[in-house]
Design a protein around this motif. Sequence first.
Motif, PDB file in Angstrom:
ATOM      1  N   GLU A 161      12.995   0.557  -6.347  1.00 51.67           N
ATOM      2  CA  GLU A 161      11.740   0.938  -5.690  1.00 51.67           C
ATOM      3  C   GLU A 161      11.199  -0.206  -4.836  1.00 51.67           C
ATOM      4  O   GLU A 161      10.550   0.028  -3.818  1.00 51.67           O
ATOM      5  CB  GLU A 161      10.703   1.342  -6.746  1.00 51.67           C
ATOM      6  N   TRP A 162      11.476  -1.443  -5.264  1.00 56.10           N
ATOM      7  CA  TRP A 162      11.036  -2.592  -4.462  1.00 56.10           C
ATOM      8  C   TRP A 162      12.099  -3.030  -3.464  1.00 56.10           C
ATOM      9  O   TRP A 162      11.828  -3.209  -2.284  1.00 56.10           O
ATOM     10  CB  TRP A 162      10.674  -3.774  -5.361  1.00 56.10           C
ATOM     11  N   ALA A 201       0.827  -1.203   0.000  1.00 59.12           N
ATOM     12  CA  ALA A 201       0.000   0.000   0.000  1.00 59.12           C
ATOM     13  C   ALA A 201       0.863   1.256   0.000  1.00 59.12           C
ATOM     14  O   ALA A 201       0.566   2.235  -0.703  1.00 59.12           O
ATOM     15  CB  ALA A 201      -0.929  -0.008   1.213  1.00 59.12           C
ATOM     16  N   LEU A 202       1.935   1.239   0.797  1.00 62.40           N
ATOM     17  CA  LEU A 202       2.796   2.420   0.865  1.00 62.40           C
ATOM     18  C   LEU A 202       3.511   2.651  -0.466  1.00 62.40           C
ATOM     19  O   LEU A 202       3.619   3.795  -0.927  1.00 62.40           O
ATOM     20  CB  LEU A 202       3.809   2.258   1.994  1.00 62.40           C
ATOM     21  N   LEU A 203       3.989   1.584  -1.093  1.00 64.51           N
ATOM     22  CA  LEU A 203       4.674   1.738  -2.373  1.00 64.51           C
ATOM     23  C   LEU A 203       3.718   2.239  -3.447  1.00 64.51           C
ATOM     24  O   LEU A 203       4.093   3.048  -4.305  1.00 64.51           O
ATOM     25  CB  LEU A 203       5.306   0.419  -2.798  1.00 64.51           C
ATOM     26  N   SER A 204       2.477   1.772  -3.415  1.00 62.41           N
ATOM     27  CA  SER A 204       1.486   2.259  -4.366  1.00 62.41           C
ATOM     28  C   SER A 204       1.271   3.758  -4.194  1.00 62.41           C
ATOM     29  O   SER A 204       1.123   4.500  -5.167  1.00 62.41           O
ATOM     30  CB  SER A 204       0.170   1.501  -4.183  1.00 62.41           C
ATOM     31  N   GLN A 205       1.296   4.196  -2.934  1.00 60.67           N
ATOM     32  CA  GLN A 205       1.087   5.615  -2.642  1.00 60.67           C
ATOM     33  C   GLN A 205       2.321   6.453  -2.950  1.00 60.67           C
ATOM     34  O   GLN A 205       2.213   7.537  -3.517  1.00 60.67           O
ATOM     35  CB  GLN A 205       0.706   5.780  -1.174  1.00 60.67           C
ATOM     36  N   GLU A 206       3.494   5.960  -2.575  1.00 56.71           N
ATOM     37  CA  GLU A 206       4.717   6.754  -2.686  1.00 56.71           C
ATOM     38  C   GLU A 206       5.320   6.762  -4.086  1.00 56.71           C
ATOM     39  O   GLU A 206       5.842   7.785  -4.531  1.00 56.71           O
ATOM     40  CB  GLU A 206       5.762   6.255  -1.681  1.00 56.71           C
ATOM     41  N   ASP A 247       1.896  -0.565  -8.549  1.00 57.51           N
ATOM     42  CA  ASP A 247       1.201  -1.665  -7.876  1.00 57.51           C
ATOM     43  C   ASP A 247       2.030  -2.928  -8.052  1.00 57.51           C
ATOM     44  O   ASP A 247       1.926  -3.616  -9.057  1.00 57.51           O
ATOM     45  CB  ASP A 247      -0.208  -1.841  -8.461  1.00 57.51           C
ATOM     46  N   PHE A 248       2.853  -3.232  -7.052  1.00 58.74           N
ATOM     47  CA  PHE A 248       3.680  -4.426  -7.112  1.00 58.74           C
ATOM     48  C   PHE A 248       2.882  -5.689  -6.777  1.00 58.74           C
ATOM     49  O   PHE A 248       3.409  -6.794  -6.875  1.00 58.74           O
ATOM     50  CB  PHE A 248       4.862  -4.309  -6.142  1.00 58.74           C
ATOM     51  N   GLY A 249       1.634  -5.542  -6.370  1.00 52.49           N
ATOM     52  CA  GLY A 249       0.820  -6.701  -6.007  1.00 52.49           C
ATOM     53  C   GLY A 249       0.216  -7.418  -7.183  1.00 52.49           C
ATOM     54  O   GLY A 249      -0.348  -8.504  -7.024  1.00 52.49           O
TER      55      GLY A 249
END
Length: 294
Positions: free
Chosen positions: A262-263, A80-85, A89-91
Amino acid sequence: HGSSVRSRGGPWKEWYLWRHIAMAECDHERGVVASELAERLIGVPRIPVGGDAAAPIGSIVEAAFHPMKPSEPWLHNMLALLSQEVGVDFGTCPDPRLAPLPSRWQCHILMGAEAILADAHGFHSDQVRFFASWSFCFAAAAGRPRFFLSVVRHFAASETWEIEVLHCRVPPRRSASWSTIASEVADLLAGGGGIASALCGAGRLARIVLRAHDWVVQHCELAPLEDLIGICKELVGPLPALATPPSEKGFGDILAPQRALEWVLPATCPNPFLEQPHSLRSVLSHLQEQFVPS
């Protein structure tokens, strides 16, 4: 019989068994191994900045270690944080034939510690917060696992964060234990020797020094561009065709290393990058300037 099984399954059979053995390891055993590794890693020489030589951190007079195992909510919070920052969408995976990254990434164990340092006269000279993680990820297409090790330290006296992320491919042998790989890397780091001499083939992915109060990047070393591009393909698969406009030659080579970092940075170094998102934004902005040609 064993040789016939290996010939039928090839290296993928060995990697499958390697994963099964690693995942079956009990939490207590992981914690014992991680604690022993952390005792060696917490005292590695400091990252040199501005041409300075790597300096010892001083004598550790007191240290407390705390092994941790990440939970499923931790992974969801990170996504969720990565999607925001970073707006990614790594999911999910754009290619339905490939498994999503979260199902292929395994944070095996985390370690936190605090230590008191003393100078040559025995006086309290610094306080260090220490974090380490040991993770592995199976490549999106080929399935080969890659091992990741991170060492993060916050020095109170200088108000700096020192971050080091290393990686190596796991050989196709079920006996290739993560602890053996991690122990060799820990010995090289603690001795101040070059990682290039590691028999496991480990290499540095990133080496970063951050100023804590404003997250300014004071020092940054990255793996060669081709390594970052290869790791990106292992993490998320080939990037969509639309990510490489014909009018911008090399744009994919710019995006791929950014996507990998980023990941990897927040996944291996939840503190500071997840606990304090400003640090992640600062580092990614600095890296973007490196990758975008002038």
